[in-house]
Structure formats: C-alpha cells, structure tokens
Design an enzyme around this catalytic site. Structure first.
Site, PDB file in Angstrom:
ATOM      1  N   SER A   1       0.862  -1.183   0.000  1.00 46.18           N
ATOM      2  CA  SER A   1       0.000   0.000   0.000  1.00 46.18           C
ATOM      3  C   SER A   1       0.901   1.236   0.000  1.00 46.18           C
ATOM      4  O   SER A   1       1.780   1.333  -0.845  1.00 46.18           O
ATOM      5  CB  SER A   1      -0.955  -0.034   1.198  1.00 46.18           C
ATOM      6  OG  SER A   1      -1.935   0.966   1.075  1.00 46.18           O
ATOM      7  N   THR A   2       0.727   2.133   0.954  1.00 42.62           N
ATOM      8  CA  THR A   2       1.490   3.382   0.985  1.00 42.62           C
ATOM      9  C   THR A   2       2.994   3.112   0.954  1.00 42.62           C
ATOM     10  O   THR A   2       3.506   2.372   1.782  1.00 42.62           O
ATOM     11  CB  THR A   2       1.137   4.186   2.253  1.00 42.62           C
ATOM     12  OG1 THR A   2      -0.283   4.282   2.343  1.00 42.62           O
ATOM     13  CG2 THR A   2       1.755   5.571   2.212  1.00 42.62           C
TER      14      THR A   2
ATOM     15  N   HIS B   1      -2.592  -1.143  -3.353  1.00 47.33           N
ATOM     16  CA  HIS B   1      -3.706  -0.208  -3.167  1.00 47.33           C
ATOM     17  C   HIS B   1      -3.427   1.067  -3.954  1.00 47.33           C
ATOM     18  O   HIS B   1      -2.490   1.797  -3.646  1.00 47.33           O
ATOM     19  CB  HIS B   1      -3.876   0.144  -1.686  1.00 47.33           C
ATOM     20  CG  HIS B   1      -4.218  -1.029  -0.825  1.00 47.33           C
ATOM     21  ND1 HIS B   1      -3.958  -1.053   0.523  1.00 47.33           N
ATOM     22  CD2 HIS B   1      -4.811  -2.220  -1.105  1.00 47.33           C
ATOM     23  CE1 HIS B   1      -4.381  -2.197   1.035  1.00 47.33           C
ATOM     24  NE2 HIS B   1      -4.888  -2.929   0.060  1.00 47.33           N
TER      25      HIS B   1
ATOM     26  N   MET C   1      -0.412   1.146   5.165  1.00 48.38           N
ATOM     27  CA  MET C   1      -1.239   1.457   6.315  1.00 48.38           C
ATOM     28  C   MET C   1      -2.265   0.353   6.558  1.00 48.38           C
ATOM     29  O   MET C   1      -2.699  -0.284   5.609  1.00 48.38           O
ATOM     30  CB  MET C   1      -2.004   2.746   6.004  1.00 48.38           C
ATOM     31  CG  MET C   1      -2.081   3.726   7.134  1.00 48.38           C
ATOM     32  SD  MET C   1      -2.976   5.212   6.618  1.00 48.38           S
ATOM     33  CE  MET C   1      -1.935   5.869   5.342  1.00 48.38           C
TER      34      MET C   1
ATOM     35  N   ASP D   1      -4.552  -4.887   5.960  1.00 48.81           N
ATOM     36  CA  ASP D   1      -4.882  -5.731   4.811  1.00 48.81           C
ATOM     37  C   ASP D   1      -3.689  -6.627   4.470  1.00 48.81           C
ATOM     38  O   ASP D   1      -2.564  -6.168   4.381  1.00 48.81           O
ATOM     39  CB  ASP D   1      -5.258  -4.867   3.606  1.00 48.81           C
ATOM     40  CG  ASP D   1      -5.781  -5.692   2.437  1.00 48.81           C
ATOM     41  OD1 ASP D   1      -6.334  -6.784   2.684  1.00 48.81           O
ATOM     42  OD2 ASP D   1      -5.641  -5.231   1.288  1.00 48.81           O
TER      43      ASP D   1
END
Length: 190
Positions: free
Chosen positions: A11-12, A37, A130, A133
């Site tokens: 993600s991030t 993501h 973050m 998940d």
C-alpha cells in the site's frame, strides 16, 4: 510446479518498494501476482510503466489471465483478484465485490486464494502500507505451508501491514527492502 508463485501485497510506499524489488529481478522470474492499493486508473498506468522498464512482462490482470513465469500480474484498482487452478493452469480471476479491510482490491483476498490453491507452492510478501490488509491472508498462507516475508520497520514508509502480520505470527522472514528481491527469488526456487 518448478517455481513457486510469488504473491505480493503493498500500500502506501509500495510503488517505490516494488520498483526497487523488480529492478533486482532477472528476466526469467517466477510467476508474480500483486495487489497494490491504488486509485482507479492508476494500476494500468503503473503496470505499463513497469512493463517498459523491466526485462519481464508486467500487466494489469484481466479475468482469465494465466499466472506464468516471466510475468507480473497486478490487480486492477476496484476489483479483487484471486488465483485459481483451471486444469493444469493457474489463472487470475477478477471480480467486483465488497471492500475487504477497507480495500478493493484486497491483499487478503489474493493471499487467501493462494493459501487455498497453492499451499506450500507459494511465497508471500507483505510490504509497506497502512492498516492490516494482507496480514490475515499471509497467516493463512503460512499455515498452509507457504514461506512468508515481511518488510522490516526501518525500510517501510508506513510499518502498518507488515507490523500486523509480524505481530500475529504470519511472517517467517522479516527483511530490509534491499534484501527482499534476492531472498524471495531464492525461496521461490526451493
């Protein structure tokens, strides 16, 4: 199966982490499936950009794409991706569904399908991001016999997803970013 499938969730900070990992990969990589993501539209742009830069194929997954060596399949923003067996082949299935861990696509959905279909014939990798998940799915992969890797806190932009996975016992190897590519390639060939 000669090589294990490598399943990745990020993600991030994931764009930079993935570029660093993929830049260290040779042309003849094991099959790679990836959930990152990103907002709608950006997964196609990211896949196209990586495909131009890397010596292997990178594409946004469409339903029915074969999961094969020499290729990275990236889940399309707004669609979950699973890996399923169809006869002797592995294919990516995509579908629109409810958010899982606030995400579509969800790393958990991908990892859980890998645990179910491939058992110990997979390597799971959870990168910077973050939230949580992927942690549950990575634990299912580990429980099914897969080798699992988490990015370490020092090299994460956000030590969220890997931390949750580590805390719940889902990670067998915790590594800094610069050691991940070499390690997961070695593990995929064992």
């Amino acid at each position: 199966m000669a090589q294990k499938v490598i399943a990745i969730g990020a993600s991030t900070g994931g764009v930079e982490a993935l570029e660093a990992i993929f830049s260290a990969f040779p042309e003849d990589i094991p099959p790679v499936v990836l959930v990152l993501h990103m907002p709608a539209g950006f997964t196609q742009i990211f896949a196209t950009r990586l495909d131009l830069k890397m010596p292997f194929s990178v594409k946004e997954a469409k339903g029915g794409d074969e999961v094969k060596a020499g290729q990275v399949l990236i889940a399309q923003a707004g669609k979950h991706m699973k890996v399923v067996k169809r006869g002797a082949k592995l294919v990516a299935e995509t579908h629109v569904g409810p958010k899982v861990q606030w995400s579509i696509p969800s790393v958990d959905v991908l990892f859980e399908s890998i645990a179910e279909e491939l058992k110990n014939q997979a390597v799971g990798l959870i990168l910077t991001g973050m939230g949580s998940d992927g942690a549950r799915g990575l634990l299912k992969m580990r429980e099914a016999g897969a080798v699992t890797v988490g990015q370490d806190e020092k090299t994460c932009v956000i030590y969220g997803m890997p931390k949750v996975a580590m805390d719940m016992g889902a990670v067998t190897h915790q590594l800094p970013l610069d050691k991940i590519a070499e390690t997961i390639l070695r593990l995929a060939k064992q």
